[in-house]
Design a protein around this motif. Structure first.
Motif, PDB file in Angstrom:
ATOM      1  N   PHE A 296       0.851  -1.195   0.000  1.00 48.40           N
ATOM      2  CA  PHE A 296       0.000   0.000   0.000  1.00 48.40           C
ATOM      3  C   PHE A 296       0.881   1.237   0.000  1.00 48.40           C
ATOM      4  O   PHE A 296       2.026   1.180   0.417  1.00 48.40           O
ATOM      5  N   LYS A 297       0.319   2.336  -0.449  1.00 53.67           N
ATOM      6  CA  LYS A 297       1.072   3.592  -0.468  1.00 53.67           C
ATOM      7  C   LYS A 297       0.962   4.285   0.894  1.00 53.67           C
ATOM      8  O   LYS A 297      -0.066   4.198   1.564  1.00 53.67           O
ATOM      9  N   THR A 298       2.031   4.943   1.281  1.00 49.02           N
ATOM     10  CA  THR A 298       2.000   5.781   2.477  1.00 49.02           C
ATOM     11  C   THR A 298       1.118   6.989   2.162  1.00 49.02           C
ATOM     12  O   THR A 298       1.267   7.610   1.123  1.00 49.02           O
ATOM     13  N   ALA A 299       0.171   7.297   3.063  1.00 51.87           N
ATOM     14  CA  ALA A 299      -0.798   8.358   2.758  1.00 51.87           C
ATOM     15  C   ALA A 299      -0.769   9.469   3.808  1.00 51.87           C
ATOM     16  O   ALA A 299       0.112   9.508   4.672  1.00 51.87           O
ATOM     17  N   GLY A 300      -1.738  10.349   3.707  1.00 51.26           N
ATOM     18  CA  GLY A 300      -1.745  11.588   4.485  1.00 51.26           C
ATOM     19  C   GLY A 300      -1.592  11.407   5.989  1.00 51.26           C
ATOM     20  O   GLY A 300      -0.815  12.117   6.625  1.00 51.26           O
ATOM     21  N   PHE A 301      -2.339  10.471   6.565  1.00 49.99           N
ATOM     22  CA  PHE A 301      -2.289  10.295   8.020  1.00 49.99           C
ATOM     23  C   PHE A 301      -0.880   9.907   8.476  1.00 49.99           C
ATOM     24  O   PHE A 301      -0.357  10.427   9.467  1.00 49.99           O
ATOM     25  N   GLU A 302      -0.239   8.976   7.725  1.00 47.69           N
ATOM     26  CA  GLU A 302       1.119   8.557   8.051  1.00 47.69           C
ATOM     27  C   GLU A 302       2.094   9.722   7.945  1.00 47.69           C
ATOM     28  O   GLU A 302       2.960   9.913   8.804  1.00 47.69           O
ATOM     29  N   ILE A 303       1.947  10.510   6.861  1.00 47.24           N
ATOM     30  CA  ILE A 303       2.857  11.649   6.650  1.00 47.24           C
ATOM     31  C   ILE A 303       2.653  12.680   7.760  1.00 47.24           C
ATOM     32  O   ILE A 303       3.604  13.243   8.297  1.00 47.24           O
ATOM     33  N   ASP A 304       1.416  12.899   8.152  1.00 41.05           N
ATOM     34  CA  ASP A 304       1.125  13.900   9.183  1.00 41.05           C
ATOM     35  C   ASP A 304       1.588  13.446  10.560  1.00 41.05           C
ATOM     36  O   ASP A 304       2.259  14.189  11.270  1.00 41.05           O
ATOM     37  N   SER A 305       1.230  12.216  10.925  1.00 44.80           N
ATOM     38  CA  SER A 305       1.355  11.812  12.327  1.00 44.80           C
ATOM     39  C   SER A 305       2.493  10.845  12.597  1.00 44.80           C
ATOM     40  O   SER A 305       2.841  10.609  13.747  1.00 44.80           O
ATOM     41  N   ASP A 306       3.080  10.265  11.535  1.00 40.77           N
ATOM     42  CA  ASP A 306       4.079   9.206  11.708  1.00 40.77           C
ATOM     43  C   ASP A 306       3.466   7.963  12.340  1.00 40.77           C
ATOM     44  O   ASP A 306       4.178   7.084  12.811  1.00 40.77           O
ATOM     45  N   ILE A 307       2.147   7.904  12.397  1.00 39.13           N
ATOM     46  CA  ILE A 307       1.460   6.703  12.876  1.00 39.13           C
ATOM     47  C   ILE A 307       1.009   5.919  11.646  1.00 39.13           C
ATOM     48  O   ILE A 307       0.268   6.448  10.809  1.00 39.13           O
ATOM     49  N   PHE A 308       1.468   4.684  11.526  1.00 44.07           N
ATOM     50  CA  PHE A 308       1.123   3.884  10.353  1.00 44.07           C
ATOM     51  C   PHE A 308      -0.143   3.094  10.604  1.00 44.07           C
ATOM     52  O   PHE A 308      -0.371   2.600  11.704  1.00 44.07           O
ATOM     53  N   ILE A 309      -0.972   2.997   9.578  1.00 47.84           N
ATOM     54  CA  ILE A 309      -2.163   2.152   9.655  1.00 47.84           C
ATOM     55  C   ILE A 309      -1.814   0.835   8.965  1.00 47.84           C
ATOM     56  O   ILE A 309      -1.481   0.813   7.784  1.00 47.84           O
ATOM     57  N   ASN A 310      -1.832  -0.247   9.741  1.00 48.53           N
ATOM     58  CA  ASN A 310      -1.484  -1.562   9.192  1.00 48.53           C
ATOM     59  C   ASN A 310      -2.715  -2.449   9.243  1.00 48.53           C
ATOM     60  O   ASN A 310      -3.315  -2.647  10.308  1.00 48.53           O
ATOM     61  N   THR A 311      -3.107  -2.967   8.096  1.00 46.48           N
ATOM     62  CA  THR A 311      -4.344  -3.759   8.023  1.00 46.48           C
ATOM     63  C   THR A 311      -4.101  -5.257   8.237  1.00 46.48           C
ATOM     64  O   THR A 311      -5.035  -6.038   8.221  1.00 46.48           O
ATOM     65  N   PHE A 312      -2.825  -5.647   8.412  1.00 50.97           N
ATOM     66  CA  PHE A 312      -2.501  -7.067   8.597  1.00 50.97           C
ATOM     67  C   PHE A 312      -1.775  -7.297   9.918  1.00 50.97           C
ATOM     68  O   PHE A 312      -0.583  -7.001  10.013  1.00 50.97           O
ATOM     69  N   PRO A 313      -2.436  -7.814  10.947  1.00 50.03           N
ATOM     70  CA  PRO A 313      -1.724  -8.101  12.196  1.00 50.03           C
ATOM     71  C   PRO A 313      -0.587  -9.100  11.928  1.00 50.03           C
ATOM     72  O   PRO A 313      -0.780 -10.068  11.191  1.00 50.03           O
ATOM     73  N   PRO A 314       0.589  -8.871  12.522  1.00 53.97           N
ATOM     74  CA  PRO A 314       1.750  -9.716  12.236  1.00 53.97           C
ATOM     75  C   PRO A 314       1.545 -11.180  12.620  1.00 53.97           C
ATOM     76  O   PRO A 314       2.132 -12.073  12.004  1.00 53.97           O
ATOM     77  N   GLU A 315       0.686 -11.445  13.621  1.00 52.50           N
ATOM     78  CA  GLU A 315       0.446 -12.843  14.007  1.00 52.50           C
ATOM     79  C   GLU A 315      -0.275 -13.588  12.871  1.00 52.50           C
ATOM     80  O   GLU A 315      -0.026 -14.769  12.643  1.00 52.50           O
ATOM     81  N   ASP A 316      -1.139 -12.865  12.140  1.00 52.43           N
ATOM     82  CA  ASP A 316      -1.826 -13.477  10.989  1.00 52.43           C
ATOM     83  C   ASP A 316      -0.836 -13.668   9.838  1.00 52.43           C
ATOM     84  O   ASP A 316      -0.854 -14.680   9.147  1.00 52.43           O
ATOM     85  N   VAL A 317       0.018 -12.654   9.619  1.00 47.58           N
ATOM     86  CA  VAL A 317       1.008 -12.729   8.544  1.00 47.58           C
ATOM     87  C   VAL A 317       1.942 -13.921   8.775  1.00 47.58           C
ATOM     88  O   VAL A 317       2.205 -14.710   7.866  1.00 47.58           O
ATOM     89  N   ALA A 318       2.418 -14.057  10.015  1.00 46.68           N
ATOM     90  CA  ALA A 318       3.342 -15.163  10.332  1.00 46.68           C
ATOM     91  C   ALA A 318       2.676 -16.506  10.064  1.00 46.68           C
ATOM     92  O   ALA A 318       3.299 -17.437   9.546  1.00 46.68           O
ATOM     93  N   GLN A 319       1.391 -16.581  10.400  1.00 51.68           N
ATOM     94  CA  GLN A 319       0.651 -17.817  10.166  1.00 51.68           C
ATOM     95  C   GLN A 319       0.569 -18.126   8.667  1.00 51.68           C
ATOM     96  O   GLN A 319       0.797 -19.257   8.234  1.00 51.68           O
ATOM     97  N   ILE A 320       0.274 -17.085   7.884  1.00 51.67           N
ATOM     98  CA  ILE A 320       0.184 -17.245   6.424  1.00 51.67           C
ATOM     99  C   ILE A 320       1.532 -17.694   5.873  1.00 51.67           C
ATOM    100  O   ILE A 320       1.628 -18.653   5.109  1.00 51.67           O
ATOM    101  N   LEU A 321       2.604 -17.022   6.302  1.00 54.70           N
ATOM    102  CA  LEU A 321       3.934 -17.336   5.759  1.00 54.70           C
ATOM    103  C   LEU A 321       4.373 -18.748   6.150  1.00 54.70           C
ATOM    104  O   LEU A 321       4.915 -19.490   5.346  1.00 54.70           O
TER     105      LEU A 321
END
Ligand SMILES: [Zn+2]
Length: 328
Positions: A296-321
């Motif tokens: 995904f592209k870095t967007a306005g909220f990330e640029i403004d606040s340095d807070i990233f919105i991540n839609t994939f919890p790492p525990e789910d990603v690890a399970q998938i991988l």
């Protein structure tokens, strides 16, 4: 001629590099290499690159990795290293190094398909270049990174990485190092030992471990499918590695690329090697490597606040991988 200008609002340096605009970048890779132009990174076209700084293996006709100065360099080693003022602004000359690591002589080969030995030679090449660049004590920070795919900022199709060496430590790097040092002083423990302890306690993000490294999806990953490889021993940077460390790193990165490719296909990513301040006698960093898929592209909220919105919890990603079998 490039120059650093100090941004008083953000308290950060901005690098102005007009030479970078000359890069042959287009919207698609297919247009990048025009039909009549041979790829300067291919075997047989060595004369089309600036003078070679290193090849691995050494002194062999057939190379696996070559390092050359970046033709479209953001910084220049021949420039005088100086700070100066213009009106009320602070500037620095564009002194520094900007090198390209050509990762393979083959045009259509991608790093995600490298075998362990090819990855070993790649990391060995980086180690040799950093050891050499470190001799120039005017250089203070060495950024080692790979951009793969248009969404990751790459403008050249042929597999390559870059080293940019700057005459000062960037603000965010200095802040990180101060934080690691402060943790040590306050707790008498290494920050990275505690960090790894927590990730192992959480358990669900851990992907693989060998004698010297652990690979995991960090609990608070900023990017979907973000993966980190962390040294288990207090090895501050890749230049402190023995050959067996380099091999163990290659082994675990090979495993990760197999898993990521199987889940994401041909994915755009940035890979960053974090070595801290290798010029300092005391470098409180612990070597770690980040693979950041750019889904995904870095967007306005990330640029403004340095807070990233991540839609994939790492525990789910690890399970998938972990559930995916290697591509090979
Ligand atoms: Zn090529």
């Amino acid at each position: 001629m490039s120059e650093f200008r100090y941004n008083k609002l953000t308290r950060q340096w901005v690098l102005f590099a007009p030479n970078r605009a000359r890069r042959p970048h287009n919207n698609t890779y297919n247009q990048t290499q025009s039909i009549n132009q041979p790829c300067p990174f291919d075997q047989g076209n060595e004369s089309l690159t600036p003078h070679e700084l290193l090849r691995v293996p050494h002194k062999k006709q057939n190379w696996n990795c070559r390092v050359v100065p970046n033709l479209y360099n953001a910084l220049c080693i021949e420039q005088e290293n100086r700070s100066y003022k213009f009106l009320n602004f602070e500037l620095k000359s564009g002194f520094g190094a900007h090198e390209v690591i050509i990762e393979t002589p083959e045009h259509n080969k991608t790093m995600t398909s490298f075998n362990t030995h090819e990855l070993f030679e790649y990391f060995y090449t980086i180690q040799l270049r950093l050891k050499d660049l470190k001799k120039d004590t005017r250089l203070k920070y060495f950024s080692v990174f790979k951009n793969y795919g248009i969404d990751a900022g790459a403008s050249q199709e042929h597999a390559h990485s870059q080293i940019i060496a700057t005459p000062f430590l960037p603000k965010s790097i200095q802040e990180d190092l101060d934080f690691f040092q402060q943790h040590k002083e306050e707790t008498n423990r290494d920050f990275f030992d505690d960090f790894l302890y927590d990730e192992k306690l959480f358990e669900h993000g851990i992907l693989k471990e060998n004698n010297y490294f652990v690979a995991f999806c960090p609990y608070a990953s900023q990017h979907p499918f973000e993966v980190m490889v962390l040294a288990k021993d207090p090895l501050s940077s890749i230049i402190t590695f023995e050959e067996y460390h380099l091999y163990a790193l290659a082994e675990i990165v090979h495993y990760l690329f197999g898993k990521l490719s199987h889940s994401l296909g041909d994915f755009a990513f940035n890979m960053i090697l974090k070595n801290g301040a290798i010029q300092e006698k005391h470098n409180p960093n612990r070597f770690h490597l980040q693979i950041l898929p750019r889904l995904f592209k870095t967007a306005g909220f990330e640029i403004d606040s340095d807070i990233f919105i991540n839609t994939f919890p790492p525990e789910d990603v690890a399970q998938i991988l972990k559930n995916k079998k290697d591509q090979k």
